[in-house]
Design an enzyme around this catalytic site. Sequence first.
Site, short mmCIF file in Angstrom:
data_model
loop_
_atom_site.label_atom_id
_atom_site.label_comp_id
_atom_site.label_asym_id
_atom_site.label_seq_id
_atom_site.Cartn_x
_atom_site.Cartn_y
_atom_site.Cartn_z
N MET A 1 7.27 21.64 -8.61
CA MET A 1 7.85 21.24 -7.38
C MET A 1 7.17 20.10 -6.45
O MET A 1 5.91 19.96 -6.66
CB MET A 1 7.92 22.50 -6.38
N GLY B 1 5.94 18.53 -2.51
CA GLY B 1 6.04 18.75 -1.04
C GLY B 1 5.24 20.16 -0.65
O GLY B 1 4.25 20.61 -1.38
N SER B 2 5.63 20.73 0.08
CA SER B 2 4.57 21.93 0.64
C SER B 2 5.35 23.19 0.44
O SER B 2 6.06 23.37 -0.03
CB SER B 2 4.48 21.47 2.26
N GLY B 3 5.07 24.22 1.29
CA GLY B 3 5.45 25.38 1.18
C GLY B 3 7.14 25.68 1.38
O GLY B 3 7.46 26.96 1.34
N GLY B 4 7.79 24.70 1.77
CA GLY B 4 9.08 24.68 1.76
C GLY B 4 9.73 25.11 0.60
O GLY B 4 10.98 25.53 0.82
#
Length: 144
Positions: free
Chosen positions: A63, A65-68
């Site tokens: 994945m 990006g961040s925690g999204g």
Amino acid sequence: MGKTIVIHGRAIYGGRAEGEALVSEMPLMGWGNVKPSEGCTVERNHPLYKVCFKDKVLVFPYMRGSGGFVIYADSKKYGMNPAAMLVTESISVIVTMAMRLKQPVLTDFDIDPMTVIETGDYVEVNGDEGCVIVHKKSPDGEKA
């Protein structure tokens, strides 16, 4: 008739599921790039842009990006969730997503699934035993 390949991995979340593979050569991204109510990525210029992952075994390298990324689990609320996920490289956010999704999610494979599985292959995922059985498409497009 196509051949069968067995891959072993580590379950992030157990359980059993099966379905047609949907392979993303590009990593997947969360926040604003997935539409859980439609079960698809909406990241522009992504090869799976608006391709539905409902009931598919979603195979991807990692994945971005961040925690999204946890937003992928929201697809379950709408009945648009993947049957299972196979991810080559996992981080803690994927663990959180898997716990919310409550579908089999596996990683740490003895054979990289990205080199073996193609979109359209039929895949059986046994997260309880850390086993993935890949039924390769036969030349006529039917499962093995």
